[in-house]
Motif scaffolding. Sequence first.
Motif, PDB file in Angstrom:
ATOM      1  N   PRO A 957       0.819  -1.233   0.000  1.00 13.79           N
ATOM      2  CA  PRO A 957       0.000   0.000   0.000  1.00 13.79           C
ATOM      3  C   PRO A 957       0.841   1.267   0.000  1.00 13.79           C
ATOM      4  N   ASN A 984       1.699   7.439  -0.197  1.00 15.77           N
ATOM      5  CA  ASN A 984       0.492   6.604  -0.180  1.00 15.77           C
ATOM      6  C   ASN A 984      -0.347   6.996  -1.395  1.00 15.77           C
ATOM      7  N   VAL A1005      -6.285  -4.091  -0.412  1.00 15.38           N
ATOM      8  CA  VAL A1005      -6.096  -3.340   0.838  1.00 15.38           C
ATOM      9  C   VAL A1005      -7.088  -2.177   0.849  1.00 15.38           C
ATOM     10  N   THR A1010      -2.256   4.867   6.304  1.00 14.20           N
ATOM     11  CA  THR A1010      -1.358   3.718   6.396  1.00 14.20           C
ATOM     12  C   THR A1010      -0.103   4.141   7.148  1.00 14.20           C
ATOM     13  N   THR A1030       2.581   7.974   9.940  1.00 13.23           N
ATOM     14  CA  THR A1030       1.345   7.600   9.248  1.00 13.23           C
ATOM     15  C   THR A1030       1.187   8.514   8.040  1.00 13.23           C
ATOM     16  N   VAL A1151       4.952  -2.004   6.981  1.00 15.73           N
ATOM     17  CA  VAL A1151       3.763  -1.243   6.587  1.00 15.73           C
ATOM     18  C   VAL A1151       2.540  -1.912   7.206  1.00 15.73           C
ATOM     19  N   SER A1153      -1.929  -1.070   7.861  1.00 13.21           N
ATOM     20  CA  SER A1153      -3.083  -0.200   7.618  1.00 13.21           C
ATOM     21  C   SER A1153      -3.589   0.330   8.936  1.00 13.21           C
ATOM     22  N   CYS A1167       0.707  -5.851  10.890  1.00 11.25           N
ATOM     23  CA  CYS A1167       1.303  -5.667   9.566  1.00 11.25           C
ATOM     24  C   CYS A1167       1.656  -7.011   8.974  1.00 11.25           C
ATOM     25  N   ASN A1171       4.258  -7.135   2.869  1.00 11.32           N
ATOM     26  CA  ASN A1171       4.162  -5.750   2.399  1.00 11.32           C
ATOM     27  C   ASN A1171       5.383  -4.913   2.777  1.00 11.32           C
TER      28      ASN A1171
END
Length: 1580
Positions: A957, A984, A1005, A1010, A1030, A1151, A1153, A1167, A1171
């Motif tokens: 992501p 992002n 996702v 993120t 973030t 990473v 979300s 996580c 990713n």
Amino acid sequence: MKSPDRICMLALQRNLKELNDAAREKELVVQKASAALSRLRAMRRRLCTELENEKDFEFQIFLTLKENMLQMWQMETEQGKYEIFHEQLKKYEEELEMQYQERAKVRIWKEKIAALQAEENQRSREKKEEEAQKEYEEKHKKMLEDAERNHKKAVCFLRKSMARIHEKNAKEEVKTQEHMEGRIQAVLSLKTSIASNREKLRTLQVWNKAMAFEAKKQEMKMREAILAKGGNVAKEIFLHKRLLEHEKEKQAHRERQKSRKIEIVSQILRENASIRKRKKSQSCTKAIKGGGKLEDSLLWRMKTWQYIEKTCKRSAGARAQPRCSPSACSSAGETTASVGEISGAIAHDVLCESGEDKEERDKTLVEPEFPGLWSQECDLNKISKEEMDPKQLATRVEKKEILEKKMEEFQSGIFHKQIVSGRECNRRTFYSKPSCIHFKDFDVGQIYKKKIVLINASYGVNFFRLVGISEWLKDFISIHFDPPGKMSSGMSCEIVVTFKPMINETLEGEVMFMAQTGSFSVPLKCTAKRCILALDKELIDFGSHVVGETISRTINLTNSGALGTRFKVQTSAGDSSKCRATTKSSPGRMVIRHFSDCVPEKNVSNSLVTPVVEKKDQICADHSEEMPCSAAREEQQRAEMSLSSSSTERLGQDVLSSRAALDTDNAHNLVELSAEETPVEIMLGKVTEGEIGPFSSVKLQILFVPAIPGDVRAEFVIVFDNPDCKPLCFSAIGVSIDVPVWVPNPNIDLKICMYDRLYQDCIVVRSRAKATLRLKFEIRKELSKHMELLPKTGYIQAQSSFSVQLKFLPRHSLPEDAGSYFNEETRILEVPVTILVGEKAKKVNFTVHAIVTTSDLEISPARINFGYCTIYEAVQANVKLTNKSILPQEFGFVGLPEFVEIQPNDGLGILLPLESLTLDIIFKANKAKEYSFELTCKSEINRQFKLSCRAVGVHPPLELSHSLVQFAATALNSVSTATLYVMNSHVSVNPVTHPVPRIGKGEVVPVGPTSFEFRVPEACPVTITPSVGTVLPGKKSLIEVSFRPTLPDQQIREEAVRRLCRAAAAGAEIQKRKKDEKKEGKKSSISMSRQQSSRQLVRDGGNKYLTSLNSSEQPRSEELKPDSDAYMAAQAFLMRNFRGSFEKYIIPCFVASGRIDERKGSENLSCSPYNTLYLELHCPAVAPAVVVASDNGKNTVNFGDVAVGHRMMKRITIQNISLEKLELKFSVLNPNGPFLLVRPVEMLEPGESKPLGISFCPNEDKWFFEMLDVRTAKTSLTLSIAGCGVMPSIVCSVEEILNMGYVISREKVTSTFKMQNTSTLTLPYSMQLDSLSSTRDKDQQRIPSFIMSSLQRTELVGTQNYNGLSVFSIFPTEGEIVAGKSQDFTVTFSPDHESLYYSDCLKVVLFGKEIAHVIRLKGAAREHPMFVEGGVPLDVPIESLAVTSPPSSQEALNGELQEPAKSILLVLEYIEGESSPVPARAELKVGSIQTAQFASKKSVEFTLESPPLLQQKGFTIEAAKGTLERGQVKCIGVSWVPPADFRPDDPLLVTALLTLKGDIKETYQILFMGKVVSAYAPTK
């Protein structure tokens, strides 16, 4: 609407739809093409950079190649220069070898001549000994009679002499005892002197320290004086030091002049002594002429010596004849012919002995113990056996030779040494051109002349003279020499040497000269003509030939000498050519039989070289008398080499060809031929003898006629008429064969072959026959599937060749089919092939060799799973490709998909035999999906090998703006910074519009914030800020990456330990050397002290050595502290020698979300590891351009504790360790802070060091810290500056006043007080008295203190001594008090007259300007040992300027002088109004002073009269009378209560007398004053 319109409209709609579909497809293609275009552009950029790098690298290679070519050309030119020297060196080596041979021949010739002369001398000696024997027998009878008569006298004298010897021994023992006692006393005195010397050394060291301290004080005073005058301090001190050095040099020059005068006087005395000694030696030689009788006695002794030698030789038996040099042999005849000359020489030796021998001889001859035996009138028959001892005569002859050499040195003058630059030069002073006078190849009767040049090679003027030539050359050599006189350095003169040969012999000697600096000589050689014969080879190899042929070879005999001779060639006596064997059909067995006849059965083997070598050893043994063993060894080596190179190969062909026939025909007997039946196959040609002239050569012909199959060998010897020429040997070998057909290459080697591949070769068969022969080729049945010969049958023409085609196609079944012909371990195939010749079926064998190998390539592992791979990164897997063949194979991976890359060389290359190569398979996913594919590897023979691969593509992501950060070259302890973004871009979950983040084919996702987190490894010198954050959809976050390279701590600790170990080893070595020097110095002392000192040295040395071993133990690196000197020195050393480094770091970025909670952090988020993003960092580190050169390279400037208000300066040396000129800039320090950069540096040259001045002046009591950056164009150096301001504080044991009490005048009293440093820094102090102040004279000009009121008085200095010295003194006056420590001070009070008001002010000054404490010093002095203290003073504290002498004690006793009574006011205040009234009280102190004076009166009596009036007025006195001892003080108490009739407004005053009786009587008038004070009255 009409139907055509509808149809047209439908068609248009259909076309429009198709156009829309085509447009959509084109958009998709364009999107794909844009992605491919971006990849191609990235690849193009990468390829362009690689191409530029390659071009740069190519240019560097071109420059390097050009430099190497230039160096190669230079080397070739240098090599061309030295070719001439190589040729000259070869010529010189050849000449040297010829000279060695000539010398060997000359040596042999000389030994023969010496042997002949020795035989002649022996015969003449025997004749003379026989005559002497007859004379000896006649005289022996007379000697016996005389001996008996003299024996009786000898016994009598012997007894007397023995008694005398005993007395002498007893005296010597007494002397030795006295000597030993003296030595013991000397040892004891030496011991005491050593102890006293140690004390002296200690005192001297203390004195030196005091003198140094005094010199320092003088220098400080001089500095202060110069500064006070305003002069240049450095200049004045420099001139003062130069003046002192000039005075020292003048004194040293005077000492050198004195020592030089002493040396000159001693040199003159030594020269006078040597002149007197020379005159004595000359007078000694004159005494030879008057020794007539002595010559006769010595002649008789010589004859006796010869007789003794003869008898000793006969008794000992036959012995080897001694060898002597030509010089000794030539002079032997003269020695035996004239015995008188020998006796004269011996007499000269006896007269000219050394001084010690003369003294001993004088002692024995002045007072002979046996005058009958030593009288001059005795006969020659009375000579003792000791005089006839040949050993004594031999020693005297040796002494004579030594003395003659010394006489020659003295007579030739005093030699002068060569002194160059104050050192003696021992090199040769004259050189000769040529260096050796050589007359080559001379003829007897001719005259030869040669000219030589002598060059003065000394460093000054020199001269020389001709001494002579060797004795044995005087008859043949004459020299024409004109003395040139004095010759400067480099000058030369000529000398002509003439040679007239009378005999045909080689002569050697020298021409001797004497120069001012010593003797030298030029060697001289005369060589006669001789023969030097040699053969060009010692072995003739005819090779293999058919029976009936005739082959001819030649060998060259060369004479390189100037003398010719006749020669004759004949067969050797040990020739074994006739001893041979034969068979009917087996040449191989014939060879073995032939060798078995010459060597034992145990030595018979399949080797063809060993028997030949053994036969050669036999020949060498037969000719051992003529040839030395070294020549035999050389001949053996040459035979081995020649046989191994030629004979073995040719003979091996026939042996191999006959091996198969021997296997089939198992029963063939060997038939030995007799010597008469064996034909001669190797023989000589026409020339067997003849004449060989000087410098010429002759060719000799050798014939080989093979008759019987087998090998043949013949030995030949060349003998010469000249007896000096040794016989020369050579040998000839050949092989006879009976089969006319042969294969030139009996071993067909097909090299390395692969399975299922066809290999061909052509085999050539040759024929020696004169007719056509039929050939048939046979191959083993086991190999018929794999090997074939075409044609199988053929005809070969006479004396021609025939070619056969060999085809070899190995199958995989070859190891099973071939059986014993194939070795599975080595994979070698050996196939014997037979050729059947003609109808008789004679067999000719040859062998086919091949190494069979596979063509497989192995890929390990066979399957690869790349796992999960994001689209922003590439995953690498390693596979190993192994070549199973022993042949190199080319390979290549073909048909690769676009997302796979293989390195190195894009998957193409060559594998060496059995080599393994690791390949990198790089997979880069282009979208999120599952991948499964195969990779194909092809070999050069088109074989394919498969590799299966699987992977899962992941679209995370988040993405990084840069996945690779390349930092610039960063210096150690510097910082480089780079920035990037975390983006992002996930704003929609529609997979049609753009790729969505997912794992493979998993769920998409969700869109939202993120979070990310960077995890930096512990040992990584990288900092990422922020590491956690973030990112909202469509946004990006800035990331800063910092790189600060430092040296590894473990490396620094290891280097520090290494340096400490080296330092400890060096210290141990120095201590060991010192101990060895001490041991060597103590060895030269006397024996008793040596034993004692050696034992002590062993004890001390052992302890020291053990302590040094313990101290030199290797420290552990963990124990070193980072702030230690060793650690900092190692860090500075490594930083200076840092060669740069390049490191790669991969930082993972996880990473997840969601948004990160500030309280919980990232714990609430989950996580996926798939990713994870990765950031690759390239971090090059280089050495800093500027480093700190002082204080072990520390970058921290720590001023430590500094007193507030004081300034401290520190210098830091910085150095430019780069190769460029640097311009420096500095950061700005706090302008209101305590630190100040005093001397900034602007420029630094390469390697230059300059100091930086930094000052620290704290204004507060706290810690200060700042950073100073020294910046250059590329790097920067950061200096940490720290310091602490401390307020100085001390505590004194005396508060304000130090009262020294009462002292007798002209006596001293001391008092001690302590001062403690309570601060954290060392305080420098100085103690100052106001009486010694420089401003005291100025203060005395003010109004006197007694005129002013008490409140205005500031003068603290009271009465002073009349003698000008200070009343009070203190020690020490200055110094330092360490933090937390204390210092004791001693105050001395020494008045010189009576006064009660001695006072002074003592100030404690810190840092030379700050007054920390003030003490008032007080004291009183009396002339008499009694005093009264108390009350209110009624006199002035300043004494009168008039000096009055005190009355003497006698006058006081007589009452001649009456002093007025002293008044003392005693005030008593009664407090009225209190609840409990207390009487007013006061005290008077009466004391006696402690002193050594006034011994007659030790006690003091006092009396206070108490009149009735005192009691009436209310006064009460306690202890009105008493006695005081020395040093005692008593109090007289007085109390007062106002009487009833007392009026408060009228003070009461009453008088009383106090009388003191000591050495005198003193009276004091005491005034008692009473006052009434109200308790509520205000106080002032």
